[in-house]
Design a protein around this motif. Structure first.
Motif, PDB file in Angstrom:
ATOM      1  N   HIS A   1      -8.139  -4.296   2.283  1.00  0.00           N
ATOM      2  CA  HIS A   1      -7.366  -3.448   3.199  1.00  0.00           C
ATOM      3  C   HIS A   1      -7.676  -1.975   2.951  1.00  0.00           C
ATOM      4  O   HIS A   1      -7.910  -1.212   3.891  1.00  0.00           O
ATOM      5  CB  HIS A   1      -5.860  -3.701   3.007  1.00  0.00           C
ATOM      6  N   HIS A   2      -7.684  -1.588   1.678  1.00  0.00           N
ATOM      7  CA  HIS A   2      -7.889  -0.184   1.333  1.00  0.00           C
ATOM      8  C   HIS A   2      -9.277   0.295   1.752  1.00  0.00           C
ATOM      9  O   HIS A   2      -9.429   1.398   2.279  1.00  0.00           O
ATOM     10  CB  HIS A   2      -7.687   0.019  -0.172  1.00  0.00           C
ATOM     11  N   ASP A   3     -10.291  -0.536   1.521  1.00  0.00           N
ATOM     12  CA  ASP A   3     -11.657  -0.160   1.911  1.00  0.00           C
ATOM     13  C   ASP A   3     -11.801  -0.028   3.419  1.00  0.00           C
ATOM     14  O   ASP A   3     -12.556   0.805   3.912  1.00  0.00           O
ATOM     15  CB  ASP A   3     -12.660  -1.180   1.381  1.00  0.00           C
ATOM     16  N   ALA A   4     -11.060  -0.845   4.163  1.00  0.00           N
ATOM     17  CA  ALA A   4     -11.155  -0.815   5.626  1.00  0.00           C
ATOM     18  C   ALA A   4     -10.333   0.317   6.241  1.00  0.00           C
ATOM     19  O   ALA A   4     -10.783   0.994   7.165  1.00  0.00           O
ATOM     20  CB  ALA A   4     -10.702  -2.153   6.203  1.00  0.00           C
ATOM     21  N   LYS A   5      -9.128   0.535   5.732  1.00  0.00           N
ATOM     22  CA  LYS A   5      -8.211   1.490   6.365  1.00  0.00           C
ATOM     23  C   LYS A   5      -8.211   2.883   5.737  1.00  0.00           C
ATOM     24  O   LYS A   5      -7.838   3.854   6.383  1.00  0.00           O
ATOM     25  CB  LYS A   5      -6.775   0.940   6.327  1.00  0.00           C
ATOM     26  N   HIS A   6      -8.577   2.977   4.469  1.00  0.00           N
ATOM     27  CA  HIS A   6      -8.565   4.271   3.781  1.00  0.00           C
ATOM     28  C   HIS A   6      -9.898   4.490   3.054  1.00  0.00           C
ATOM     29  O   HIS A   6      -9.941   4.629   1.829  1.00  0.00           O
ATOM     30  CB  HIS A   6      -7.411   4.315   2.758  1.00  0.00           C
TER      31      HIS A   6
ATOM     32  N   CYS B   1       0.253   3.410   3.622  1.00  0.00           N
ATOM     33  CA  CYS B   1       0.681   2.973   4.958  1.00  0.00           C
ATOM     34  C   CYS B   1       1.725   1.857   4.926  1.00  0.00           C
ATOM     35  O   CYS B   1       2.117   1.349   5.973  1.00  0.00           O
ATOM     36  CB  CYS B   1      -0.524   2.535   5.780  1.00  0.00           C
TER      37      CYS B   1
ATOM     38  N   CYS C   1       0.850  -1.182   0.000  1.00  0.00           N
ATOM     39  CA  CYS C   1       0.000   0.000   0.000  1.00  0.00           C
ATOM     40  C   CYS C   1       0.897   1.247   0.000  1.00  0.00           C
ATOM     41  O   CYS C   1       1.780   1.374   0.843  1.00  0.00           O
ATOM     42  CB  CYS C   1      -0.892  -0.016   1.239  1.00  0.00           C
TER      43      CYS C   1
ATOM     44  N   VAL D   1       1.558  -1.260   4.176  1.00  0.00           N
ATOM     45  CA  VAL D   1       1.095  -2.600   4.531  1.00  0.00           C
ATOM     46  C   VAL D   1       1.161  -3.456   3.279  1.00  0.00           C
ATOM     47  O   VAL D   1       0.884  -2.985   2.181  1.00  0.00           O
ATOM     48  CB  VAL D   1      -0.344  -2.543   5.090  1.00  0.00           C
TER      49      VAL D   1
END
Length: 106
Positions: free
Chosen positions: A65-70, A52, A49, A54
């Motif tokens: 991951h992107h939908d959850a964190k960003h 971040c 990513c 990750v």
């Protein structure tokens, strides 16, 4: 049911499973840590990513991951870092390394 003095026999299936468990790399321990961390050739993690740093093994996992964190930012596949495409090169340092018991050789 077997008697007390009779040893139990292992089946071929049990023995094969035991050998498989002992010889197959499951990715644990020190050897697995380097593989999971993505230091050499990205390991299990293919994508990184850009926001971040990750790592994820594929596009689908990176999208999750992107939908959850960003959530406020739009997902763009072109901005992802492909760790398998670029292998990191180890830096050669010209620093003087300490000798015996930490003393510097002159």
């Amino acid at each position: 049911m077997t008697g007390k003095a009779k040893p139990k026999k292992h089946t071929a299936k049990e023995l094969a499973a035991k050998i498989d468990a002992a010889t197959t790399n499951r990715g644990g321990g020190k050897a697995g840590k380097a593989d999971r961390s993505g230091i050499e050739k990205g390991g299990h993690a293919k994508l990184e990513c850009p926001l971040c740093k990750v790592t994820a093994p594929d596009i689908k996992s990176m999208k999750i991951h992107h939908d959850a964190k960003h959530p406020k930012l739009a997902f763009d596949e072109t901005k992802l870092n492909n760790l398998h495409a670029v292998a990191p090169v180890a830096e050669s340092s010209n620093k003087v390394k300490p000798g015996i018991r930490g003393s510097l050789k002159k």
